[in-house]
Design an enzyme around this catalytic site. Structure first.
Site, PDB file in Angstrom:
ATOM      1  N   ASN A 213       3.283   2.596 -13.818  1.00 55.20           N
ATOM      2  CA  ASN A 213       2.366   2.598 -14.968  1.00 55.20           C
ATOM      3  C   ASN A 213       2.092   4.036 -15.404  1.00 55.20           C
ATOM      4  O   ASN A 213       2.612   4.979 -14.828  1.00 55.20           O
ATOM      5  CB  ASN A 213       1.073   1.848 -14.616  1.00 55.20           C
ATOM      6  CG  ASN A 213       0.355   2.498 -13.450  1.00 55.20           C
ATOM      7  OD1 ASN A 213      -0.090   3.638 -13.550  1.00 55.20           O
ATOM      8  ND2 ASN A 213       0.262   1.786 -12.333  1.00 55.20           N
ATOM      9  N   ASP A 311      -4.726  -4.982  -1.570  1.00 55.72           N
ATOM     10  CA  ASP A 311      -5.782  -4.222  -2.245  1.00 55.72           C
ATOM     11  C   ASP A 311      -6.277  -3.165  -1.256  1.00 55.72           C
ATOM     12  O   ASP A 311      -6.970  -3.477  -0.281  1.00 55.72           O
ATOM     13  CB  ASP A 311      -6.912  -5.154  -2.692  1.00 55.72           C
ATOM     14  CG  ASP A 311      -7.901  -4.430  -3.600  1.00 55.72           C
ATOM     15  OD1 ASP A 311      -8.247  -3.267  -3.296  1.00 55.72           O
ATOM     16  OD2 ASP A 311      -8.309  -5.009  -4.624  1.00 55.72           O
TER      17      ASP A 311
HETATM   18  O1  C5P Z   1      -8.832  -4.659  -9.119  1.00 61.80           O
HETATM   19  P1  C5P Z   1      -8.573  -3.372  -9.838  1.00 61.80           P
HETATM   20  O2  C5P Z   1      -7.138  -2.923  -9.740  1.00 61.80           O
HETATM   21  O3  C5P Z   1      -9.053  -3.321 -11.249  1.00 61.80           O
HETATM   22  O4  C5P Z   1      -9.485  -2.336  -9.054  1.00 61.80           O
HETATM   23  C1  C5P Z   1      -9.407  -0.971  -9.273  1.00 61.80           C
HETATM   24  C2  C5P Z   1      -9.871  -0.224  -8.049  1.00 61.80           C
HETATM   25  O5  C5P Z   1      -9.282  -0.756  -6.866  1.00 61.80           O
HETATM   26  C3  C5P Z   1      -9.429   1.206  -8.076  1.00 61.80           C
HETATM   27  O6  C5P Z   1     -10.349   1.965  -7.330  1.00 61.80           O
HETATM   28  C4  C5P Z   1      -8.070   1.158  -7.394  1.00 61.80           C
HETATM   29  O7  C5P Z   1      -7.679   2.408  -6.872  1.00 61.80           O
HETATM   30  C5  C5P Z   1      -8.318   0.132  -6.317  1.00 61.80           C
HETATM   31  N1  C5P Z   1      -7.144  -0.683  -5.972  1.00 61.80           N
HETATM   32  C6  C5P Z   1      -6.561  -0.537  -4.739  1.00 61.80           C
HETATM   33  N2  C5P Z   1      -5.498  -1.325  -4.381  1.00 61.80           N
HETATM   34  C7  C5P Z   1      -5.011  -2.243  -5.249  1.00 61.80           C
HETATM   35  C8  C5P Z   1      -5.584  -2.401  -6.502  1.00 61.80           C
HETATM   36  C9  C5P Z   1      -6.656  -1.593  -6.840  1.00 61.80           C
HETATM   37  O8  C5P Z   1      -7.006   0.315  -3.957  1.00 61.80           O
HETATM   38  N3  C5P Z   1      -3.979  -2.990  -4.888  1.00 61.80           N
END
Ligand code: C5P
Length: 408
Positions: A213, A311
């Site tokens: 991205n 995550d």
């Molecule tokens: O759920 P979303 O991607 O919107 O959440 C964003 C937050 O979660 C950011 O702090 C991002 O760095 C973290 N994140 C993560 N691992 C993922 C997805 C998001 O640490 N797989």
């Protein structure tokens, strides 16, 4: 925003070929908003002229303790009293030895000795041949000068003007500027270990292609820099980005979300703050082709299957260290609309004390941003500013929320 506005720096040059870099340093200091008073030793004037330094600093250069321009004829007192810092760049082996001995037979060493040490820091940027640098006498003197209160900014490594290669080069002007700016930042995170994820991840489809991205990593790199400036030990886990590593920050380069998770879990064992700014891919290809996926001439595109990535933030937020309060977790949310509602919901879902929201399309690749801080008490906006300014504000917000605050 100028990092050094209102600061007055006495820039001392001693004898060494690295004096050619001092011209650029002087320029960078004034561009950053500082006023610069140059003082040169006789040896420094063999390498660069006072004319150059006067033109760049906009002030006459001082070189003699007998300079009659000062009404009281005490340039060593006047110059050292008005400084916010004295920076010696380059600082020769001989000059370090002079500082150790407390010599005072020429203006620069005299004003270093005469400085009010409790309020005028002395920062030195050593520069010399590698043999001179590694000589026990130099190392002994360097240790002593630091014990006496000077701050040594380190040396670079690489090709030297003498044709040899090794340690002892003066740091580059931009590195010195970063260190001088950092020196003036409040040490709000002293004693903390801050872990930051930044940039995109790259999820390989085959050896040539993958899914990624537009995250530039700028915000995460700015936070790593600000945390370091605030006195923290900082580890930065970076996806594929082209940002320069901030001074003093330990960097681990990764590609995939899985690699980022492994590094983060490993480093989080000693971290006290985790800031997740990385734009981690939600999905990765279920299988990775060993060879390039080719067109087969049928006109049918390949069918790709995906699995969900771990995550990283939620994993660390659930860890025993985070649950016990030993690891303070901060998340980021890039939304396209309805920021307050989405960011608040995301904070709850991730189980973290602080979430920072921003509007994705307004921040990706930009140098400026505005942030929305969401915690259990509500919402607070950090208005539009450079990412470094916002990062410093965020660092202060994090420091204020840590359970045990270190003394500044
Ligand atoms: O759920 P979303 O991607 O919107 O959440 C964003 C937050 O979660 C950011 O702090 C991002 O760095 C973290 N994140 C993560 N691992 C993922 C997805 C998001 O640490 N797989």
């Amino acid at each position: 925003m100028q990092d050094l506005s209102g600061k007055h720096i006495v820039l001392g040059l001693t004898g060494g070929i690295a004096c050619y870099k001092s011209a650029e340093l002087c320029r960078l200091l004034t561009k950053a908003g500082a006023t610069v008073q140059v003082v040169m030793t006789e040896a420094a004037e063999q390498f660069i002229t006072p004319v150059t330094m006067q033109a760049l600093s906009g002030r006459p250069v001082y070189g003699s303790q007998w300079d009659a321009r000062e009404a009281n004829n005490m340039p060593h007192i006047n110059l050292s009293r008005e400084a916010d810092a004295i920076v010696l760049a380059p600082c020769s082996a001989d000059f370090i030895a002079r500082l150790v001995q407390g010599r005072a037979d020429e203006l620069l060493s005299l004003l270093c000795l005469a400085r009010p040490a409790e309020r005028v820091p002395l920062l030195i940027a050593p520069a010399m041949n590698r043999e001179m640098w590694s000589h026990p006498a130099t190392q002994r003197n360097l240790a002593q000068v630091q014990a006496d209160g000077a701050i040594a900014l380190g040396v670079g490594t690489g090709d030297q003007a003498c044709g040899e290669t090794g340690d002892g080069r003066m740091l580059e002007p931009i590195q010195l500027l970063e260190d001088i700016v950092a020196h003036f930042q409040p040490k709000l995170l002293a004693g903390q270990h801050v872990l930051v994820t930044a940039g995109p991840t790259f999820e390989a489809l085959d050896p040539i292609r993958g899914i990624t991205n537009h995250s530039s990593g700028k915000m995460g790199f700015a936070i790593a820099r600000a945390a370091r400036e605030a006195g923290a030990e900082v580890t930065l886990i970076a996806g594929p980005v082209s940002q320069p590593t901030p001074r003093g920050v330990g960097r681990i380069d990764v590609l995939s979300a899985q690699e980022m998770l492994e590094s983060a879990v490993d480093r989080a064992q000693s971290a006290t703050v985790f800031v997740a700014t990385a734009a981690v891919a939600d999905w990765r290809p279920a299988s990775h082709s060993e060879q390039k996926i080719k067109k087969d001439g049928s006109g049918q595109p390949p069918v790709l299957h995906f699995v969900e990535n771990p995550d990283i933030l939620a994993t660390l937020a659930k860890s025993q260290r985070a649950q016990s309060g030993a690891l303070f977790c901060v998340g980021f949310a890039a939304e396209s609309e309805n920021l307050v509602a989405h960011a608040s919901a995301k904070r709850e879902r991730k189980g973290i004390p602080l979430l920072v929201g921003n509007i994705g399309p307004l921040t990706f690749g930009q140098d400026h941003n505005s942030l929305l801080l969401v915690d259990a008490n509500g919402v607070r906006e950090l208005p539009r500013a450079t990412k470094l300014v916002l990062a410093r504000q965020l660092v202060a917000e994090i420091a204020a929320r840590l359970p045990t605050r270190s003394p500044p």
